[in-house]
Design a protein around this motif. Structure first.
Motif, short mmCIF file in Angstrom:
data_model
loop_
_atom_site.label_atom_id
_atom_site.label_comp_id
_atom_site.label_asym_id
_atom_site.label_seq_id
_atom_site.Cartn_x
_atom_site.Cartn_y
_atom_site.Cartn_z
N MET A 1 0.83 -1.18 0.00
CA MET A 1 0.00 0.00 0.00
C MET A 1 0.88 1.25 0.00
N PHE A 2 0.66 2.12 -0.97
CA PHE A 2 1.33 3.40 -1.01
C PHE A 2 0.29 4.50 -0.83
N ILE A 3 0.69 5.54 -0.12
CA ILE A 3 -0.17 6.71 0.05
C ILE A 3 0.32 7.77 -0.90
N ARG A 4 -0.57 8.22 -1.77
CA ARG A 4 -0.25 9.22 -2.78
C ARG A 4 -1.08 10.46 -2.51
N ALA A 5 -0.42 11.55 -2.18
CA ALA A 5 -1.11 12.79 -1.83
C ALA A 5 -1.37 13.63 -3.07
N TYR A 6 -2.59 14.08 -3.20
CA TYR A 6 -2.98 14.93 -4.32
C TYR A 6 -3.26 16.33 -3.78
N LEU A 7 -2.48 17.30 -4.26
CA LEU A 7 -2.61 18.69 -3.85
C LEU A 7 -3.03 19.51 -5.06
N ARG A 8 -4.15 20.22 -4.92
CA ARG A 8 -4.65 21.00 -6.05
C ARG A 8 -5.13 22.36 -5.59
N ALA A 9 -4.79 23.37 -6.38
CA ALA A 9 -5.36 24.70 -6.22
C ALA A 9 -5.98 25.07 -7.56
N SER A 10 -6.95 25.95 -7.51
CA SER A 10 -7.72 26.26 -8.71
C SER A 10 -7.01 27.14 -9.71
N THR A 11 -6.12 28.01 -9.23
CA THR A 11 -5.46 28.96 -10.13
C THR A 11 -3.96 29.00 -9.86
N ASP A 12 -3.23 29.57 -10.80
CA ASP A 12 -1.77 29.72 -10.63
C ASP A 12 -1.43 30.67 -9.50
N GLU A 13 -2.35 31.57 -9.15
CA GLU A 13 -2.09 32.52 -8.08
C GLU A 13 -2.20 31.89 -6.70
N GLN A 14 -2.83 30.72 -6.62
CA GLN A 14 -2.97 30.02 -5.35
C GLN A 14 -1.83 29.02 -5.19
N ASN A 15 -1.56 28.66 -3.94
CA ASN A 15 -0.46 27.75 -3.64
C ASN A 15 -0.99 26.35 -3.36
N ALA A 16 -0.85 25.47 -4.32
CA ALA A 16 -1.33 24.09 -4.15
C ALA A 16 -0.56 23.35 -3.07
N ASP A 17 0.67 23.74 -2.80
CA ASP A 17 1.49 23.07 -1.79
C ASP A 17 1.14 23.48 -0.36
#
Length: 119
Positions: A1-17
């Motif tokens: 089992m691997f845990i894969r984190a998905y980080l998303r922000a809607s725009t380039d101005e937002q920080n997905a990290d």
């Protein structure tokens, strides 16, 4: 089992990290670790997302797709959500979202079954 984190922000101005530290702390509290991160700045209303697709391609059965909030994974219309859900189910991926405590049981190595429901 691997845990894969998905980080998303809607725009380039937002920080997905921005959620990375929160996810790391959450996973650490469950005595697990994140194997990889998939980060992108793209609307959750779009089904075609390169990093989400890469995550889906990289996963194996019983891997976990980890998100801070379920809306980081989807804000899709019904038809696109059904398509994404089918892709997730076909891969045998389990979703854990910090804002859905009932999903946290997937982090228990002893709770792994091949029929675990997804969100």
């Amino acid at each position: 089992m691997f845990i894969r984190a998905y980080l998303r922000a809607s725009t380039d101005e937002q920080n997905a990290d921005r959620a990375k530290t929160t996810l790391e702390q959450f996973i650490s509290e469950h005595d697990q670790r994140i194997a990889s991160y998939y980060t992108e700045n793209i609307s959750g209303t779009q089904l075609e997302r390169p990093e989400l697709n890469r995550l889906l391609n990289d996963t194996q059965e019983n891997d976990i797709l980890l998100v801070e909030q379920i809306d980081r994974l989807t804000r899709l219309n019904d038809q696109d959500w059904k398509q994404l859900k089918r892709m997730i189910e076909e891969k045998g991926i389990r979703i854990v979202s910090m804002d859905v405590p009932t999903s946290w049981q997937a982090l228990d190595n002893n709770a792994i079954t091949h029929n675990d429901p997804i969100i």
